[in-house]
Design a protein around this motif. Structure first.
Motif, PDB file in Angstrom:
ATOM      1  N   ILE A  11     -22.763  19.614 -36.087  1.00 30.72           N
ATOM      2  CA  ILE A  11     -22.048  20.602 -34.859  1.00 30.72           C
ATOM      3  C   ILE A  11     -20.120  21.032 -35.065  1.00 30.72           C
ATOM      4  O   ILE A  11     -19.452  21.638 -34.311  1.00 30.72           O
ATOM      5  N   LEU A  12     -19.386  19.974 -35.736  1.00 29.80           N
ATOM      6  CA  LEU A  12     -17.979  19.985 -35.835  1.00 29.80           C
ATOM      7  C   LEU A  12     -18.155  20.692 -37.222  1.00 29.80           C
ATOM      8  O   LEU A  12     -17.184  21.858 -37.045  1.00 29.80           O
ATOM      9  N   VAL A  13     -19.197  21.043 -38.027  1.00 28.33           N
ATOM     10  CA  VAL A  13     -18.207  22.167 -38.404  1.00 28.33           C
ATOM     11  C   VAL A  13     -18.819  23.732 -38.155  1.00 28.33           C
ATOM     12  O   VAL A  13     -17.967  24.685 -38.229  1.00 28.33           O
ATOM     13  N   ILE A  14     -19.919  23.559 -37.347  1.00 34.04           N
ATOM     14  CA  ILE A  14     -20.274  25.167 -36.258  1.00 34.04           C
ATOM     15  C   ILE A  14     -18.467  25.549 -35.287  1.00 34.04           C
ATOM     16  O   ILE A  14     -18.178  26.446 -35.346  1.00 34.04           O
ATOM     17  N   LEU A  15     -18.005  24.528 -35.586  1.00 30.85           N
ATOM     18  CA  LEU A  15     -16.928  24.321 -34.205  1.00 30.85           C
ATOM     19  C   LEU A  15     -15.733  24.721 -35.541  1.00 30.85           C
ATOM     20  O   LEU A  15     -14.616  26.177 -34.520  1.00 30.85           O
ATOM     21  N   VAL A  16     -15.256  24.538 -36.208  1.00 31.95           N
ATOM     22  CA  VAL A  16     -14.492  25.329 -37.230  1.00 31.95           C
ATOM     23  C   VAL A  16     -14.501  26.292 -37.527  1.00 31.95           C
ATOM     24  O   VAL A  16     -13.993  26.977 -37.403  1.00 31.95           O
ATOM     25  N   ILE A  17     -15.672  26.632 -37.587  1.00 30.43           N
ATOM     26  CA  ILE A  17     -16.209  28.359 -38.355  1.00 30.43           C
ATOM     27  C   ILE A  17     -15.756  28.750 -37.299  1.00 30.43           C
ATOM     28  O   ILE A  17     -15.471  29.987 -37.220  1.00 30.43           O
ATOM     29  N   LEU A  18     -16.084  28.145 -35.951  1.00 30.43           N
ATOM     30  CA  LEU A  18     -16.186  29.355 -33.950  1.00 30.43           C
ATOM     31  C   LEU A  18     -14.622  29.800 -34.263  1.00 30.43           C
ATOM     32  O   LEU A  18     -13.960  30.885 -34.530  1.00 30.43           O
ATOM     33  N   PHE A  19     -14.240  28.942 -34.158  1.00 29.28           N
ATOM     34  CA  PHE A  19     -12.644  28.834 -34.582  1.00 29.28           C
ATOM     35  C   PHE A  19     -11.931  29.273 -35.785  1.00 29.28           C
ATOM     36  O   PHE A  19     -10.951  30.788 -34.591  1.00 29.28           O
ATOM     37  N   ILE A  20     -12.339  29.402 -36.798  1.00 31.72           N
ATOM     38  CA  ILE A  20     -12.174  30.286 -37.683  1.00 31.72           C
ATOM     39  C   ILE A  20     -11.867  31.547 -37.413  1.00 31.72           C
ATOM     40  O   ILE A  20     -10.987  32.974 -37.150  1.00 31.72           O
ATOM     41  N   VAL A  21     -13.622  31.972 -36.876  1.00 31.02           N
ATOM     42  CA  VAL A  21     -14.176  33.511 -36.868  1.00 31.02           C
ATOM     43  C   VAL A  21     -13.572  33.974 -35.619  1.00 31.02           C
ATOM     44  O   VAL A  21     -12.704  35.454 -35.332  1.00 31.02           O
ATOM     45  N   TYR A  22     -13.158  33.357 -34.540  1.00 28.55           N
ATOM     46  CA  TYR A  22     -12.493  33.572 -33.633  1.00 28.55           C
ATOM     47  C   TYR A  22     -10.984  34.361 -33.898  1.00 28.55           C
ATOM     48  O   TYR A  22     -10.205  35.235 -32.859  1.00 28.55           O
ATOM     49  N   PHE A  23     -10.323  33.169 -34.227  1.00 27.97           N
ATOM     50  CA  PHE A  23      -8.397  33.738 -34.544  1.00 27.97           C
ATOM     51  C   PHE A  23      -8.628  35.133 -35.434  1.00 27.97           C
ATOM     52  O   PHE A  23      -7.669  35.328 -34.992  1.00 27.97           O
ATOM     53  N   MET A  24      -9.505  34.827 -36.532  1.00 28.84           N
ATOM     54  CA  MET A  24      -9.208  36.398 -37.212  1.00 28.84           C
ATOM     55  C   MET A  24      -9.744  36.981 -36.615  1.00 28.84           C
ATOM     56  O   MET A  24      -9.096  38.591 -37.270  1.00 28.84           O
ATOM     57  N   PHE A  25     -10.391  37.470 -35.446  1.00 29.25           N
ATOM     58  CA  PHE A  25     -10.791  38.502 -34.528  1.00 29.25           C
ATOM     59  C   PHE A  25      -9.606  38.513 -33.727  1.00 29.25           C
ATOM     60  O   PHE A  25      -9.100  39.501 -33.407  1.00 29.25           O
ATOM     61  N   VAL A  26      -9.585  37.421 -32.581  1.00 29.26           N
ATOM     62  CA  VAL A  26      -8.251  38.511 -31.508  1.00 29.26           C
ATOM     63  C   VAL A  26      -6.779  37.985 -31.887  1.00 29.26           C
ATOM     64  O   VAL A  26      -5.562  38.321 -31.530  1.00 29.26           O
ATOM     65  N   GLN A  27      -6.470  36.534 -33.849  1.00 28.96           N
ATOM     66  CA  GLN A  27      -5.289  36.756 -33.525  1.00 28.96           C
ATOM     67  C   GLN A  27      -3.828  35.819 -33.401  1.00 28.96           C
ATOM     68  O   GLN A  27      -2.894  36.348 -33.611  1.00 28.96           O
ATOM     69  N   ASN A  28      -4.685  35.098 -32.229  1.00 26.77           N
ATOM     70  CA  ASN A  28      -4.466  33.962 -31.365  1.00 26.77           C
ATOM     71  C   ASN A  28      -5.088  33.208 -30.672  1.00 26.77           C
ATOM     72  O   ASN A  28      -5.927  33.364 -30.992  1.00 26.77           O
ATOM     73  N   THR A  29      -4.869  32.184 -30.455  1.00 26.46           N
ATOM     74  CA  THR A  29      -5.193  31.140 -29.740  1.00 26.46           C
ATOM     75  C   THR A  29      -6.033  30.977 -28.471  1.00 26.46           C
ATOM     76  O   THR A  29      -5.806  30.165 -27.194  1.00 26.46           O
ATOM     77  N   SER A  30      -5.430  32.729 -27.984  1.00 25.75           N
ATOM     78  CA  SER A  30      -5.413  32.504 -26.445  1.00 25.75           C
ATOM     79  C   SER A  30      -7.150  32.538 -26.013  1.00 25.75           C
ATOM     80  O   SER A  30      -7.401  32.558 -25.261  1.00 25.75           O
TER      81      SER A  30
END
Length: 292
Positions: A11-30
């Protein structure tokens, strides 16, 4: 049978991957406040739990088919903490008996080869790198992620808006409150190159206008050099119509005048003057005795 990865690690690995993917597409932490992100997190967590539960069933089935000795060996292995097991699998050397079991039946010049499996951490980093490259290519191809021109434009607009907001809320300096600061010299040099260099020459050496690096001045309405330059730039010269009132005419702001006054003060007081022998204009006016 090998020890399985704990579900909390998955689950921790999934959270990290999701954070990276969302950040790359959204380009901020909103996205951290978006229900879509947290919905994805919940769904991924549930799927991880289901996958782990299925793994437990498969593990129990395999365990029931082991001999008693293999069962004892596996139960002993499960007592080893997960991270300690990872460390041992990555760095612990095999015993002589274990090496014989994985020895490949060929060699060269007395050097034998072992059929070692790649460490889990290495394989994990490899597949993570592959997945990251795929996500990166998609983000770069279909979004503005990692495009330097787009990032520069966004930063430039933000800085321009910040400067405009500062100027809007900060009254421009006047001759009464303007002060000399070394921090303004570089900006003043740019103002000088844009508006003053055609008459006063490179570095203030003079030409059509007087040399600004020596100690002779035609106009001396103020007692200090910095205030004197501010006054002349703002109000112009009564002796020469070519020296217009840059401030009163609205060509330069109070900030511009303060900056260029700092630059002229710098080339007059803090560096060596440009003499006629060095290409500077001959002194004009009278010798000034500025107050500090």
């Amino acid at each position: 049978m090998k020890q399985r990865t704990p579900v909390y690690i998955t689950i921790l690995v999934i959270l990290v991957i999701l954070f990276i993917v969302y950040f790359m597409f959204v380009q901020n932490t909103s996205f951290l406040t978006s229900p879509y992100f947290w919905g994805t997190v919940v769904i991924s967590g549930v799927l991880a739990l289901i996958h782990h539960a299925i793994g437990d069933l498969i593990e129990n089935q395999k365990f029931s088919k082991l001999s008693q000795a293999e069962k004892d060996q596996y139960l002993e292995l499960k007592k080893t903490p997960y991270f300690k097991g990872l460390y041992q699998s990555a760095f612990q050397k095999q015993s002589s008996t274990e090496e014989k079991d994985i020895l490949i039946d060929h060699g060269f010049d007395g050097i034998m080869e072992l059929d070692n499996q790649l460490p889990k951490w290495w394989l994990g980093l490899f597949w993570f790198g592959v997945a990251y490259c795929i996500v990166y290519i998609l983000a770069y191809s279909f979004t503005d992620f990692a495009h330097q021109t787009t990032e520069y434009d966004a930063e430039y607009k933000a800085q321009t808006a910040s400067i405009a907001e500062y100027i809007k809320n900060t009254p421009p300096p006047t001759i009464d409150n303007a002060v000399y600061s070394p921090d303004n010299i570089a900006a003043g040099e740019e103002v000088f190159k844009t508006n003053c260099v055609s008459c006063h020459g490179d570095g203030g050496k003079g030409g059509i206008g007087p040399n600004l690096t020596d100690n002779s001045w035609i106009n001396q309405p103020e007692k200090t050099l910095f205030k004197n330059v501010f006054h002349v730039v703002e109000n112009g010269s009564p002796n020469n119509p070519a020296m217009q009132a840059w401030g009163k005419n609205g060509v330069l702001t109070g900030f511009d005048i303060q900056n260029v006054a700092a630059y002229v003060y710098h080339i007059n007081q803090e560096v060596q003057p440009i003499t006629p022998a060095q290409g500077g204009a001959a002194p004009q006016g009278t010798v000034a005795h500025w107050e500090k």
